[in-house]
Design a protein around this motif. Structure first.
Motif, PDB file in Angstrom:
ATOM      1  N   PRO A  35      -4.389  -8.045   0.052  1.00 17.80           N
ATOM      2  CA  PRO A  35      -2.954  -7.751   0.187  1.00 17.80           C
ATOM      3  C   PRO A  35      -2.355  -7.300  -1.145  1.00 17.80           C
ATOM      4  O   PRO A  35      -2.641  -7.853  -2.197  1.00 17.80           O
ATOM      5  CB  PRO A  35      -2.350  -9.092   0.625  1.00 17.80           C
ATOM      6  CG  PRO A  35      -3.494  -9.847   1.211  1.00 17.80           C
ATOM      7  CD  PRO A  35      -4.704  -9.429   0.439  1.00 17.80           C
ATOM      8  N   VAL A  65       1.529  -6.025  -2.644  1.00 12.36           N
ATOM      9  CA  VAL A  65       2.941  -5.742  -2.422  1.00 12.36           C
ATOM     10  C   VAL A  65       3.296  -4.524  -3.277  1.00 12.36           C
ATOM     11  O   VAL A  65       3.412  -4.626  -4.494  1.00 12.36           O
ATOM     12  CB  VAL A  65       3.819  -6.946  -2.793  1.00 12.36           C
ATOM     13  CG1 VAL A  65       5.293  -6.591  -2.591  1.00 12.36           C
ATOM     14  CG2 VAL A  65       3.471  -8.152  -1.939  1.00 12.36           C
ATOM     15  N   ASP A  66       3.422  -3.401  -2.624  1.00 12.80           N
ATOM     16  CA  ASP A  66       3.799  -2.193  -3.349  1.00 12.80           C
ATOM     17  C   ASP A  66       5.262  -2.319  -3.777  1.00 12.80           C
ATOM     18  O   ASP A  66       6.076  -2.920  -3.081  1.00 12.80           O
ATOM     19  CB  ASP A  66       3.623  -0.979  -2.436  1.00 12.80           C
ATOM     20  CG  ASP A  66       3.706   0.327  -3.205  1.00 12.80           C
ATOM     21  OD1 ASP A  66       3.697   0.274  -4.455  1.00 12.80           O
ATOM     22  OD2 ASP A  66       3.795   1.389  -2.567  1.00 12.80           O
ATOM     23  N   GLU A  67       5.607  -1.781  -4.914  1.00 15.50           N
ATOM     24  CA  GLU A  67       6.976  -1.881  -5.396  1.00 15.50           C
ATOM     25  C   GLU A  67       7.334  -0.678  -6.251  1.00 15.50           C
ATOM     26  O   GLU A  67       6.472  -0.029  -6.842  1.00 15.50           O
ATOM     27  CB  GLU A  67       7.192  -3.175  -6.185  1.00 15.50           C
ATOM     28  CG  GLU A  67       6.319  -3.317  -7.408  1.00 15.50           C
ATOM     29  CD  GLU A  67       6.497  -4.665  -8.103  1.00 15.50           C
ATOM     30  OE1 GLU A  67       7.093  -5.565  -7.491  1.00 15.50           O
ATOM     31  OE2 GLU A  67       6.046  -4.801  -9.247  1.00 15.50           O
ATOM     32  N   PRO A  85      10.433  -4.415  -4.175  1.00 15.65           N
ATOM     33  CA  PRO A  85       9.217  -4.480  -3.357  1.00 15.65           C
ATOM     34  C   PRO A  85       9.338  -3.634  -2.092  1.00 15.65           C
ATOM     35  O   PRO A  85      10.397  -3.550  -1.473  1.00 15.65           O
ATOM     36  CB  PRO A  85       9.112  -5.975  -3.009  1.00 15.65           C
ATOM     37  CG  PRO A  85       9.946  -6.674  -4.022  1.00 15.65           C
ATOM     38  CD  PRO A  85      11.062  -5.730  -4.337  1.00 15.65           C
ATOM     39  N   ARG A 143       4.209  -4.919   2.403  1.00 17.52           N
ATOM     40  CA  ARG A 143       2.902  -5.460   2.001  1.00 17.52           C
ATOM     41  C   ARG A 143       1.808  -4.660   2.701  1.00 17.52           C
ATOM     42  O   ARG A 143       1.838  -4.468   3.916  1.00 17.52           O
ATOM     43  CB  ARG A 143       2.807  -6.937   2.376  1.00 17.52           C
ATOM     44  CG  ARG A 143       1.501  -7.603   1.964  1.00 17.52           C
ATOM     45  CD  ARG A 143       1.475  -9.050   2.406  1.00 17.52           C
ATOM     46  NE  ARG A 143       2.437  -9.832   1.655  1.00 17.52           N
ATOM     47  CZ  ARG A 143       2.141 -10.488   0.526  1.00 17.52           C
ATOM     48  NH1 ARG A 143       0.917 -10.441   0.042  1.00 17.52           N
ATOM     49  NH2 ARG A 143       3.056 -11.174  -0.097  1.00 17.52           N
ATOM     50  N   ASN A 183      -2.653  -3.588   2.691  1.00 18.39           N
ATOM     51  CA  ASN A 183      -3.998  -3.908   2.213  1.00 18.39           C
ATOM     52  C   ASN A 183      -4.500  -2.739   1.377  1.00 18.39           C
ATOM     53  O   ASN A 183      -4.393  -1.578   1.786  1.00 18.39           O
ATOM     54  CB  ASN A 183      -4.951  -4.168   3.380  1.00 18.39           C
ATOM     55  CG  ASN A 183      -4.722  -5.531   3.993  1.00 18.39           C
ATOM     56  OD1 ASN A 183      -4.280  -6.456   3.315  1.00 18.39           O
ATOM     57  ND2 ASN A 183      -5.016  -5.669   5.273  1.00 18.39           N
TER      58      ASN A 183
END
Length: 327
Positions: free
Chosen positions: A25, A27-29, A244, A247, A249
């Motif tokens: 996982p 969390v792109d931000e 953020p 989420r 993968n």
């Protein structure tokens, strides 16, 4: 001779180092630079002329809504007020008397209308004086801090002259600017956080996203609202604004593993179950101190970490796991 052919083929197979990568996982931000700003700011001006009679609050004072900041001399306003009240009382008596006579037929409707108009004028004059007296006290329009006071005791204030600046620092905002590519990835109400130059990490909620880009920068303003009890976070602090996204993968890999296809597509070379080399395109999602995050790969993949420059797609190789490969 058959044994010699097998040995020759084995020697011809290129060895590559490989590592199994499993998606995890992430969390792109979006990360942009920002700065803290007051959520509200009001410049208070004089609404009636006069000299400053008293200073009720020092700069830096935490104010409650309606709290006095300065008072202007009342001068002859109280005398004018008494006169206006007396005039109103007289006009009320005149109107009552005219009303009674008009009912008995001794006064015309025109005379009644005239006394009614004089009564209304007296009421308006009294209201005007009362408003003018209230304006001799300049008060805080909301809870906040007295950032600046432009007058001192004895100064003369004309109508429209600046008197004080009041700022609301609770909540406080962190304002940053997003590119055209990123602005549609976030929504009002989404969470976010900021790393302040003081070392603090604070969290909040997006309260505003500009609907128009700046003329010169072509960026969109975004405001992150953060609770600030006690006004501990000051205005003007440089901040790293982090917003953020969903989420997802992704695989965390070394940038050295990346390679280019003939058409310029960015990707990685992998080894399948038959030890054949394949090229898989990737999308770079972000970076971290440990490497870069990429998407577009299967959940589990065997990456060629050393030797991918020397092997072609579709050829068979001899994979050697990094943990057993000789340095």
């Amino acid at each position: 001779s058959g044994t010699l052919d097998v040995t020759a083929r084995a020697k011809a197979i290129t060895q590559v180092r490989v590592r199994q990568s499993i998606s995890q996982p992430m969390v792109d931000e979006i990360v942009v630079r920002g700065r803290t700003e007051a959520s509200r700011q009001a410049t208070l001006s004089g609404e009636t002329p006069g000299r400053i009679a008293s200073i009720e609050a020092k700069e830096g004072t935490l104010l409650k809504q309606g709290q006095a900041i300065v008072r202007i001399t009342v001068d002859d306003r109280m005398a004018i007020l008494a006169e206006a009240k007396a005039q109103l009382a007289q006009r009320e008596l005149e109107y009552e008397a005219t009303s009674k006579l008009q009912l008995k037929g001794f006064q015309s409707r025109a005379r009644l209308a005239e006394t009614a108009a004089r009564l209304d004028t007296a009421k308006a004059y009294l209201a005007k004086i009362e408003v003018d007296i209230r304006r001799t006290v300049i008060r805080a329009p909301f809870d906040g801090v007295l950032q600046h006071r432009a007058v001192e005791l004895g100064d003369y204030v004309a109508k429209g002259d600046p008197v004080a600046i009041v700022m609301d620092l609770d909540p406080i905002l962190v304002i940053g600017y997003l590119s055209e590519r990123d602005v549609n990835k976030i929504r009002v109400g989404n969470p976010g956080y900021a790393h302040l130059v003081t070392g603090e990490k604070v969290s909040g909620t997006i309260r505003y996203i500009s609907s128009a880009a700046g003329e010169e920068t072509r960026t969109f303003a975004v405001e992150l609202e953060i609770a600030n009890p006690g006004n501990l976070i000051l205005q003007g602090l440089t901040s790293g604004l982090r917003l953020p996204l969903a989420r997802v993968n992704a695989h965390l890999i070394s940038p050295a593993v990346l390679t280019l296809a003939d058409d310029g597509t960015v990707g990685v070379k992998t080894v399948d179950a038959k030890d054949m080399v394949a090229f898989l395109p990737v999308a770079i999602l972000g970076d971290s101190p440990r490497g870069i995050w990429v998407g577009g790969l299967p959940q589990t993949v065997t990456l060629i970490t050393v030797g991918h420059e020397f092997v072609q797609v579709g050829v068979q190789v001899q994979p050697i796991p990094e943990s057993t490969a000789e340095d």
